[in-house]
Scaffold this motif. Structure first.
Motif, PDB file in Angstrom:
ATOM      1  N   ARG A  21      -8.046  -4.755  -6.470  1.00 40.67           N
ATOM      2  CA  ARG A  21      -8.414  -4.299  -5.135  1.00 40.67           C
ATOM      3  C   ARG A  21      -9.930  -4.265  -4.965  1.00 40.67           C
ATOM      4  NH1 ARG A  21      -4.665  -1.210  -1.962  1.00 40.67           N
ATOM      5  NH2 ARG A  21      -2.606  -1.068  -2.901  1.00 40.67           N
TER       6      ARG A  21
ATOM      7  N   GLU B 207       1.809   3.253   2.224  1.00 44.06           N
ATOM      8  CA  GLU B 207       1.255   4.338   3.022  1.00 44.06           C
ATOM      9  C   GLU B 207       2.364   5.251   3.513  1.00 44.06           C
ATOM     10  OE1 GLU B 207       1.198   1.063   3.563  1.00 44.06           O
ATOM     11  OE2 GLU B 207       0.963   0.553   5.675  1.00 44.06           O
TER      12      GLU B 207
ATOM     13  N   HIS C 146      -1.460   4.003  -1.627  1.00 41.75           N
ATOM     14  CA  HIS C 146      -2.200   3.445  -2.752  1.00 41.75           C
ATOM     15  C   HIS C 146      -3.613   2.992  -2.413  1.00 41.75           C
ATOM     16  CE1 HIS C 146       1.618   2.535  -5.345  1.00 41.75           C
ATOM     17  NE2 HIS C 146       1.579   3.764  -4.878  1.00 41.75           N
ATOM     18  N   ASN C 147      -4.041   3.136  -1.164  1.00 40.53           N
ATOM     19  CA  ASN C 147      -5.418   2.787  -0.840  1.00 40.53           C
ATOM     20  C   ASN C 147      -6.406   3.845  -1.320  1.00 40.53           C
ATOM     21  OD1 ASN C 147      -5.890   0.218   0.444  1.00 40.53           O
ATOM     22  ND2 ASN C 147      -4.512   0.911   2.053  1.00 40.53           N
TER      23      ASN C 147
ATOM     24  N   GLN D 248      -2.601  -5.573  -6.364  1.00 40.62           N
ATOM     25  CA  GLN D 248      -2.295  -4.184  -6.055  1.00 40.62           C
ATOM     26  C   GLN D 248      -2.999  -3.187  -6.953  1.00 40.62           C
ATOM     27  OE1 GLN D 248       1.827  -3.186  -5.011  1.00 40.62           O
ATOM     28  NE2 GLN D 248       2.350  -5.338  -5.238  1.00 40.62           N
TER      29      GLN D 248
ATOM     30  N   ASP E 283       0.809  -1.223   0.000  1.00 36.37           N
ATOM     31  CA  ASP E 283       0.000   0.000   0.000  1.00 36.37           C
ATOM     32  C   ASP E 283       0.838   1.267   0.000  1.00 36.37           C
ATOM     33  OD1 ASP E 283      -2.345  -1.487   0.041  1.00 36.37           O
ATOM     34  OD2 ASP E 283      -2.380  -1.589   2.227  1.00 36.37           O
TER      35      ASP E 283
END
Length: 481
Positions: A343, A196, A430-431, A338, A194
């Protein structure tokens, strides 16, 4: 209307992939005693919005539905369908799809968003009324609708367990005494899948009145102004819970790279508790604040099918902290890869009139060898079944990596191996999908994404005003029958 919809669908197939536009997620509201409202934000370029829905009945192919209407003009910043005579009740399931005409500056194209589901959990006061609705309070217990699941399907660290036995119980009132037996508090930098914008440290984790509290803070607030630009770097050293001397444990600022701008917390049971199949329940209040999100996951214990999402992830609950960008949407389900398609494919969604971060909720996952079922406050809102050929059959359509390995597993592979629990708070990364309206201050694929996020802190940091913490009352796991 039905004929027009078929023509639109044909056009949709032809234009798929030619634009980054996607029909925005809809907000669904059911009113008392009658009324149904479905709306999307007025994104620049939308010229028409259409809504098609059915209550307690799934669509059979391409249908107009019980509700079927074109909306030709946006009002109050939204494109809105409203039926004053629609009468729904708590527990009803609205199946729907939406459509939009979108002008990209050169031509007008049609786009659809299929397979949408909304479960009515409460009826709202009708617009303009003075009625106050008191939400129904429910308690949660292990679901019993497991179908034809083999006896003793649950395993804990390889050992079979039966009869709905409580196999994990962490209520955090005794956290100081059993922390090291059940949990590892992470001290490391976030990396894939992700990416983050966070460094995890136990300084962000605390106990308050028997609750586990994870409070993200600006890195500069901990180490000093502009510390994220420190060329000497931040080193977790011997405290690091990941691979020493790797970027998991040590990072420094250089050029476009900066030290993660947020210090947050994350706990995992990896190496201490893992299981396969069962019922997981987390009672928690989710964080509120722009670009924050809860990390309530099941992750692979051994990564047998490969690293990151190649071994899958089960999301117990996910809802962005943004007040105006997703905070009324709850998601749960399976992450297969991903990229955005992988997702989103196996996630189920539930819309609420209120932000999911306003109250405590019981988030539940029933994980069986046949399917995964999602519930909140004892109300089911989605079930994920594998396709006929298993999730590996989606390799081409979802651009999955190394999914051929799944063919050697069971029907639900990669979700047929033991998994561990993760609790945390993430920020950015990337969320959050890239947006065309400029509301998101970074682009996922760009090297400067973390730096762009940091530069925009004057926009998002003021929304972290005390409710931006994750509060967890308990985490429980039961075996299947």
């Amino acid at each position: 209307m039905f004929v027009r919809s078929i023509v639109v669908f044909c056009c949709f197939i032809l234009v798929t992939g030619q634009s980054d536009f996607e029909v925005p997620d809809a907000t669904v509201e059911a009113f008392t005693p009658k009324g149904l409202r479905v709306s999307i934000p007025d994104v620049e370029g939308i010229k028409l919005f259409a809504f098609h829905g059915k209550v307690n009945e799934e669509f059979n192919g391409l249908e107009g539905g019980t509700f079927s209407r074109d909306i030709n003009k946006a009002k109050g910043g939204r494109w809105t369908f409203y039926d004053s005579q629609a009468k729904l009740k708590p527990g009803d399931v609205l199946y729907y799809w939406t459509y939009a005409d979108y002008f990209d500056g050169q031509r007008k194209l049609g786009y659809r968003k299929d397979d949408q589901v909304f479960t009515v959990t409460e009826l709202l006061p009708k617009p303009g009324s003075n009625v106050t609705v008191v939400p129904k309070v429910t308690t949660s217990a292990p679901p019993t609708d497991q179908g034809n699941i083999p006896n003793c399907a649950t395993t804990v660290r390889g050992q079979a367990v039966c009869n709905k036995k409580l196999i994990f119980d962490s209520d955090f009132s005794n956290f100081k005494n059993n922390r090291d037996q059940l949990w590892t508090v992470q001290r490391r930098f976030a990396t894939g899948p992700d990416y983050e914008f966070v460094a995890y440290d136990d300084s962000a984790v605390s106990l308050t009145n028997g609750l586990l509290v994870i409070t993200p803070v600006l890195t500069d607030a901990v180490f000093g102004d502009n510390y994220v630009l420190n060329s000497e770097g931040l080193d977790f050293g011997e405290r690091c819970t990941s691979v020493r001397a790797s970027t998991d444990c040590y990072q420094k600022a250089s050029g476009w790279r900066i030290i993660p701008p947020v210090i947050s917390g994350q706990l995992t049971t990896k190496g201490k508790f893992s299981f396969k199949y069962g019922t997981v329940e987390v009672r928690a209040k989710l964080p509120r604040g722009d670009w924050l999100y809860p990390e309530l996951y099941l992750n692979s214990e051994t990564d047998e099918y490969g690293p990151y999402y190649e071994s899958g992830q089960i999301r117990i609950a996910f809802s962005p902290g943004n007040r105006n960008a997703g905070g009324q949407t709850l998601e749960g389900g399976l992450i297969l890869g991903q990229n955005p398609a992988a997702r989103k494919y196996a996630l189920k969604r539930l819309e609420s009139a209120k932000l999911w971060s306003e109250d405590f909720h019981n988030f539940t996952v029933l994980w069986t060898p046949e399917y995964v079922k999602l519930s909140v406050d004892s109300v089911p809102y989605g079930t994920v079944f594998p396709p006929e050929g298993g999730f590996a059959s989606l390799s081409a359509s979802l651009n999955l990596k190394n999914s051929d390995r799944w063919r050697a597993g069971g029907k639900l592979a990669p979700f047929d191996k033991e998994m561990n629990l993760v609790i945390g708070v993430g920020a950015g990364g990337h969320n959050f999908e890239d947006r065309t309206d400029g509301s998101k201050p970074w682009v996922n694929t760009q090297a400067v994404s973390q730096k762009d996020f940091y530069r925009a802190r004057s926009q998002w940091l003021p929304t972290w005003n005390g409710d931006h913490k994750l509060q967890v009352e308990y985490v429980k796991v039961w075996a299947l029958d």
